[in-house]
Design an enzyme around this catalytic site. Sequence first.
Site, PDB file in Angstrom:
ATOM      1  N   ASP A   1       0.818  -1.226   0.000  1.00  0.00           N
ATOM      2  CA  ASP A   1       0.000   0.000   0.000  1.00  0.00           C
ATOM      3  C   ASP A   1       0.847   1.269   0.000  1.00  0.00           C
ATOM      4  O   ASP A   1       0.424   2.311   0.492  1.00  0.00           O
ATOM      5  CB  ASP A   1      -0.954   0.020   1.216  1.00  0.00           C
ATOM      6  CG  ASP A   1      -1.781  -1.250   1.315  1.00  0.00           C
ATOM      7  OD1 ASP A   1      -2.408  -1.624   0.318  1.00  0.00           O
ATOM      8  OD2 ASP A   1      -1.784  -1.869   2.398  1.00  0.00           O
TER       9      ASP A   1
ATOM     10  N   LYS B   1       2.439   2.200  -5.110  1.00  0.00           N
ATOM     11  CA  LYS B   1       3.121   1.708  -6.311  1.00  0.00           C
ATOM     12  C   LYS B   1       2.298   1.971  -7.567  1.00  0.00           C
ATOM     13  O   LYS B   1       2.848   2.233  -8.636  1.00  0.00           O
ATOM     14  CB  LYS B   1       3.403   0.206  -6.182  1.00  0.00           C
ATOM     15  CG  LYS B   1       4.375  -0.143  -5.057  1.00  0.00           C
ATOM     16  CD  LYS B   1       4.633  -1.632  -4.977  1.00  0.00           C
ATOM     17  CE  LYS B   1       3.405  -2.411  -4.550  1.00  0.00           C
ATOM     18  NZ  LYS B   1       2.925  -2.053  -3.200  1.00  0.00           N
TER      19      LYS B   1
ATOM     20  N   GLY C   1      -4.469  -4.220  -4.471  1.00  0.00           N
ATOM     21  CA  GLY C   1      -5.274  -3.158  -5.067  1.00  0.00           C
ATOM     22  C   GLY C   1      -4.418  -1.947  -5.340  1.00  0.00           C
ATOM     23  O   GLY C   1      -3.923  -1.314  -4.415  1.00  0.00           O
ATOM     24  N   HIS C   2      -4.177  -1.646  -6.620  1.00  0.00           N
ATOM     25  CA  HIS C   2      -3.379  -0.479  -6.993  1.00  0.00           C
ATOM     26  C   HIS C   2      -4.312   0.638  -7.437  1.00  0.00           C
ATOM     27  O   HIS C   2      -5.044   0.495  -8.416  1.00  0.00           O
ATOM     28  CB  HIS C   2      -2.396  -0.847  -8.109  1.00  0.00           C
ATOM     29  CG  HIS C   2      -1.283  -1.735  -7.638  1.00  0.00           C
ATOM     30  ND1 HIS C   2      -0.296  -2.207  -8.468  1.00  0.00           N
ATOM     31  CD2 HIS C   2      -1.005  -2.234  -6.413  1.00  0.00           C
ATOM     32  CE1 HIS C   2       0.537  -2.958  -7.771  1.00  0.00           C
ATOM     33  NE2 HIS C   2       0.128  -2.990  -6.524  1.00  0.00           N
TER      34      HIS C   2
ATOM     35  N   GLN D   1       1.971  -5.879  -3.156  1.00  0.00           N
ATOM     36  CA  GLN D   1       2.330  -5.922  -1.740  1.00  0.00           C
ATOM     37  C   GLN D   1       3.677  -5.229  -1.495  1.00  0.00           C
ATOM     38  O   GLN D   1       3.992  -4.275  -2.190  1.00  0.00           O
ATOM     39  CB  GLN D   1       2.338  -7.362  -1.216  1.00  0.00           C
ATOM     40  CG  GLN D   1       0.965  -7.992  -1.075  1.00  0.00           C
ATOM     41  CD  GLN D   1       0.526  -8.778  -2.289  1.00  0.00           C
ATOM     42  OE1 GLN D   1       1.328  -9.316  -3.028  1.00  0.00           O
ATOM     43  NE2 GLN D   1      -0.766  -8.846  -2.515  1.00  0.00           N
TER      44      GLN D   1
END
Length: 441
Positions: free
Chosen positions: A13, A16, A40-41, A224
């Site tokens: 988180d 990225k 989740g990006h 991650q």
Amino acid sequence: MPNIVVVGTQWGDEGKGKVVDVLTPQFNVVVRYQGGDNAGHTVVVGREKYVLHSIPSGILHSGCRCVIGCGVVINPGALIEEMETLVRRGVTLDGNLFISKNAHLIMPYHPALDHASEAKLGARRIGTTGKGVGPAYVDKAARVGIRMADLLNERLFREKLEANLAEKNRILSEIYDAQTFTVDSILNPYLRFAGWLAPYITDTALLLSRWIDAGYSVLFEGAQGTMLDLDHGTYPYITSSSTTSGGAATGTGVPPTRINGVLGVAKAYTTRVGEGPFPTEMTGEIDEQIRGRGDEYGATTGRPRRCGWADAMVLRYAARINGLDTVALTKLDVLDQCETVKICTGYRYRGDVLTEFPEDETALKDAEPVYEELSGWMSPTSHAKHEGDLPAKARVYIDRLEELIGVPLCLISTGAVRDETIVCDDSPLLRWFPGVRSSLL
């Protein structure tokens, strides 16, 4: 052209997705090399917000080739839903998205095993997202996994599914007293998925090799963060794949000799989701303030993230494990209203002060942070376009972090959107991509 790995340096988180989005114009290809749809990006383009789970963040740039590598585990139903959402929003996938035939599938029994295992562990639970990612990697390591290529061969897919269900149903019923599955309840929808995904499934390792031979530049996007790595993270409170830079080679089929650099992404503070040790974790009012200002809720699950001060012990460790060439610092603006800010420079454990990150599980659990406290800048940073535009005390904080990490900074993010990004004056990015600064102004 250089091929660069972007990797998280904390517990994930770190931002990225935004960093990849900002850098994508400098690359021809973006490839995701590990993890599943538990990641989740989040990318903000103008007033539009996109949350990507399995598809690389570069997909939002027209003409960028995006690859889901063999190191990723894929829930085909969730992937199709993500693809359809992007298409409805005007994103072109055909000719731009490629899926490794060797990527493993997340099957319906994997989330069932994930939830059942967590429930049985009770207080010792890991805190997974329940997406079935861990059990899918277990099957991969046990050599009973089902891959994307198998999805295109109905006879082989059925054969492997029948063999797996004979075992999984027994585990679900006898150990966990949980619901079991029938072959047809899985086979029929997965064959429909196969028809949808077939045009995108290919030998991506061969494609990447040919593209690199042709002079294309490749950005490797990790999910991650370093501290969740299967081998180098805070075991057992980790994910089930290689989140560090070494995973870029194994998760894509691109040899390490063809990777030219590693860029780490770090928040100006620290967060983590799920259980496990977290030495610099905040409590009380400051915790709530940082969570609120930083919108620290999981992009996939919505779970509130645990917040903590910057931890130079973690960042130095990540620099060593990943071989970082440079670091992008994100969410500096979240600290704008803090009267003071802290940086952890060591851990106190059993009377000693540790200056290197301890891999011993007990030591980390009982470690007390040793802090340096600096004055906050109490001034907005989101308007800044250059380092010199930042408040003087913010620059002091940034310089001290850089000194403690031992790696130069390349980017400073002061907001969610693309143009709230500063390219540092001595950024290694300017050597790799001389035009990166002008692309942001």
